[in-house]
Design an enzyme around this catalytic site. Sequence first.
Site, mmCIF file in Angstrom:
data_model
loop_
_atom_site.group_PDB
_atom_site.id
_atom_site.type_symbol
_atom_site.label_atom_id
_atom_site.label_comp_id
_atom_site.label_asym_id
_atom_site.label_seq_id
_atom_site.Cartn_x
_atom_site.Cartn_y
_atom_site.Cartn_z
ATOM 1 N N LYS A 138 0.843 -1.196 0.000
ATOM 2 C CA LYS A 138 0.000 0.000 0.000
ATOM 3 C C LYS A 138 0.880 1.248 0.000
ATOM 4 O O LYS A 138 1.927 1.269 0.654
ATOM 5 C CB LYS A 138 -0.913 -0.035 1.237
ATOM 6 N N SER A 198 -10.048 2.223 2.715
ATOM 7 C CA SER A 198 -9.072 2.927 1.922
ATOM 8 C C SER A 198 -8.105 2.009 1.171
ATOM 9 O O SER A 198 -7.513 2.440 0.190
ATOM 10 C CB SER A 198 -8.253 3.865 2.813
ATOM 11 N N SER A 254 -10.567 -0.038 6.945
ATOM 12 C CA SER A 254 -9.915 0.100 5.640
ATOM 13 C C SER A 254 -9.233 -1.161 5.110
ATOM 14 O O SER A 254 -8.802 -1.180 3.963
ATOM 15 C CB SER A 254 -8.887 1.230 5.685
#
Lengths: 494, 95
Positions: free
Chosen positions: A77, A157, A181
């Site tokens: 990420k 997210s 998330s």
Amino acid sequence: MTLNTLTIAEARDALRKREITSVDLTMSCLTAIDAADGLGAFVHKTPEIALEQARAADARLAAPGAPALCGIPLGIKDLFCTKGVPSQAASNILRGFKPEYESTVTTRLFDAGAVMLGKLNMDEFAMGSSNETSCYGNAVNPWRRQGSNVALTPGGSSGGSASAVAADLCLGATGTDTGGSIRQPAAFTGITGIKPTYGRVSRWGIVAFASSLDQAGPMTKSVRDAAIFLQAMSGHDPKDSTSADIAVPDFEAALTGDIRGKVIGIPREYRMDGMPAEIEALWTRGIEMMRDAGAVIRDISLPHTKYALPAYYVIAPAEASSNLARYDGVKYGHRAKLAQGDGITEMYEKTRAEGFGPEVQRRVMIGTYVLSAGFYDAYYNRARKVRALIKRDFETVFAEGVDSILTPATPSAAFGLGEMASADPVEMYLNDVFTVTVNLAGLPGVAVPVGLDGQGLPLGLQLIGRPWDEGNLLNHAYVLERAAGFVAKPEKWW
Amino acid sequence: MSIDIATARKVAKLARIRVEEEALPALAEQLSGILTFMEQLNEVDVTGIEPMVSVTPMRLTRRADIVTDGGIQPQVLKNAPEAREGFFAVPKVVE
């Protein structure tokens, strides 16, 4: 070549037996990534680093005793700082930022021999539930509704992580979870995602959103993979003062498949008004699966559940407004072009107006407001008191013998990109309604894919565990996974 | 509690985010909506409850008060939008 479709456990075993090489496995993923730009998952590709790491892993695998992740290609990420590789938190304010250091999580993964394929899309500063606040543009869900080509959100997210894992672009990906998330995007894309106990995984080198809530965790194709991956990420780190100095048990060894006599709590407050019938039916099926496996099902009450979201949307923006004060155009990232006579205040204000997107700006301002003189007690302190009550709710049921708690993961299946554009910001926040309590209480929570809805989209359930009990939690998830037998994959259109 | 335009202007200033005058009404409305959502917290009886400081019941560890790092000026300045003579450079602060 379809090596990229392997699970981490399958690839680990084949690599150790020397049936495949990490270079071939990595090439297979890199090829899949290059053919999947339409998913918007990988935003910075690092093929040279990947192949160099894969060659080193193959050399290491020649001798016995290589770690489980040795040679396994992963996506990272964009929130994780990776040395010499853009790490932007999907924000324009960090455009061009290349860290001079490596986050503890990625250091641990690389030390274990893992291969980094690149950086993954996300909501800007991890603020969002649809990956639509990213400066890179949307990540897209590989799943579509039956007979439709409407682009759906992979959730957020950690949307790029979810999309990449679901589309077999990598074998697993790192995510982070402040209010849901990891778990919400995992549920939207039919994969597994676990947020560990607060303090289990070091936050050092992960761009901070809300420090008392943020935790990193793995997003994978199976519960076993989550156990293997989490093992490699976990452990005490002196560089993170909230990292717990607690031994990390063998999570994979905990996957016995035996949950006879374990008590699974079903919280009545999670049965919300207006809950879609399909979510309700999925939850009921999950309860039956756990009962069939020999667990004791118990109705429980978590009375302050309703107040978790409003408490979260005070505490998280408050912490964010403080954490994001560091983006001032001085030390790294973007600085606005200044006009004649502009001083330092204009530099701050213009830089932050240009660098932060609308949702981040809103949250920083809400956080600033609730922390400002005269409102601190009314909002921030009150929210922290409610947080203490939410945590107490969980402590009470655990003290009464509940081993884990089963809930829906999300209030709906994946929705269309742009569908929420005209909605009130609060409507988007409701996506976190089932997950946010877990962050407020610092507990581990895992999302497991359990079925498809009427339109062919994946739906997941969430299991919540006792603190530091990820082993048993993963075992419960493993039982649910086996009973559900979820094997569906998205049809390739990208 | 709702946020009027003057309060929105003040919050933007405190947050050091430039918001153009014509954007303030919409911002005030959005912030008010979020605050209204938070008002639910007023329903909760929090008498005698201490605000949570740390989610895990553990003391923050302390390290010895000694220098553990340093001498990496080039790395520190590497990502600066503007650096000069070993310093971060900013517009004039003091007249």
